[in-house]
Write a protein that holds these residues in place. Structure first.
Motif, PDB file in Angstrom:
ATOM      1  N   THR A  82       2.614 -23.662  -4.999  1.00 59.98           N
ATOM      2  CA  THR A  82       2.073 -24.764  -5.801  1.00 59.98           C
ATOM      3  C   THR A  82       2.263 -24.523  -7.290  1.00 59.98           C
ATOM      4  O   THR A  82       2.443 -25.469  -8.049  1.00 59.98           O
ATOM      5  N   HIS A  83       2.262 -23.272  -7.703  1.00 58.55           N
ATOM      6  CA  HIS A  83       2.492 -22.968  -9.116  1.00 58.55           C
ATOM      7  C   HIS A  83       3.922 -23.348  -9.513  1.00 58.55           C
ATOM      8  O   HIS A  83       4.147 -23.976 -10.551  1.00 58.55           O
ATOM      9  N   VAL A  84       4.897 -23.002  -8.678  1.00 60.61           N
ATOM     10  CA  VAL A  84       6.296 -23.348  -8.947  1.00 60.61           C
ATOM     11  C   VAL A  84       6.496 -24.871  -8.906  1.00 60.61           C
ATOM     12  O   VAL A  84       7.255 -25.423  -9.698  1.00 60.61           O
ATOM     13  N   LEU A  85       5.798 -25.527  -7.994  1.00 53.86           N
ATOM     14  CA  LEU A  85       5.977 -26.977  -7.826  1.00 53.86           C
ATOM     15  C   LEU A  85       5.109 -27.824  -8.759  1.00 53.86           C
ATOM     16  O   LEU A  85       5.128 -29.052  -8.673  1.00 53.86           O
ATOM     17  N   GLN A  86       4.385 -27.200  -9.654  1.00 52.08           N
ATOM     18  CA  GLN A  86       3.464 -27.925 -10.521  1.00 52.08           C
ATOM     19  C   GLN A  86       4.157 -29.070 -11.273  1.00 52.08           C
ATOM     20  O   GLN A  86       3.625 -30.169 -11.350  1.00 52.08           O
TER      21      GLN A  86
END
Length: 144
Positions: A82-86
């Protein structure tokens, strides 16, 4: 090995006449399916990998739920996924989800789980995508 796969394409355009720049990102993500540990009998390293996959999918579900509820805090940092896809899940982006399910009766519960996940994701309204422009011509008052 089963895992998520993320391919990110970053495009940047520079206007040579005024120096302004536009930047876009395209995220292509292949999510590993959730692992029914009881059904597969996963052990050792395979079990650990399945647990990480399930945890990251759960975190993605939490982000989707928070965005759908228009909560002030979206838990992007709860997993690396989720951090990468923020950037692709935020207010100024467009997101498309394609779900692949199995036609086999024995996989019906997993297919239903995937379809429910996609249904929750569909409820999220991100708003209108915004143009990201930097630089550009200087105002007349700033010119010498």
């Amino acid at each position: 090995s089963r895992s998520h796969s993320i391919f990110i394409i970053t495009l940047e355009q520079t206007n040579t006449s005024d120096g302004s720049r536009k930047r876009s990102k395209l995220f292509m993500v292949d999510l590993a399916g959730s692992e029914m540990v009881r059904k597969t009998g996963a052990e050792g390293a395979t079990l650990k990998e399945a647990q990480h996959i399930n945890k990251s999918l759960s975190a993605l579900g939490d982000v989707i739920a928070a965005a759908a509820a228009k909560q002030g805090h979206i838990p992007y940092r709860n997993s690396k996924l989720t951090h990468v896809l923020q950037d692709s899940l935020g207010q100024d982006s467009k997101t498309l989800m394609i779900v692949q399910t199995s036609p086999l009766t024995k996989d019906a519960s997993e297919s239903l789980c995937s379809l429910n996940f996609a249904s929750r994701a569909r409820q999220v309204e991100l708003g209108q995508a915004k143009k990201h422009t930097t630089g550009g011509p200087r105002p007349a008052s700033a010119k010498r």
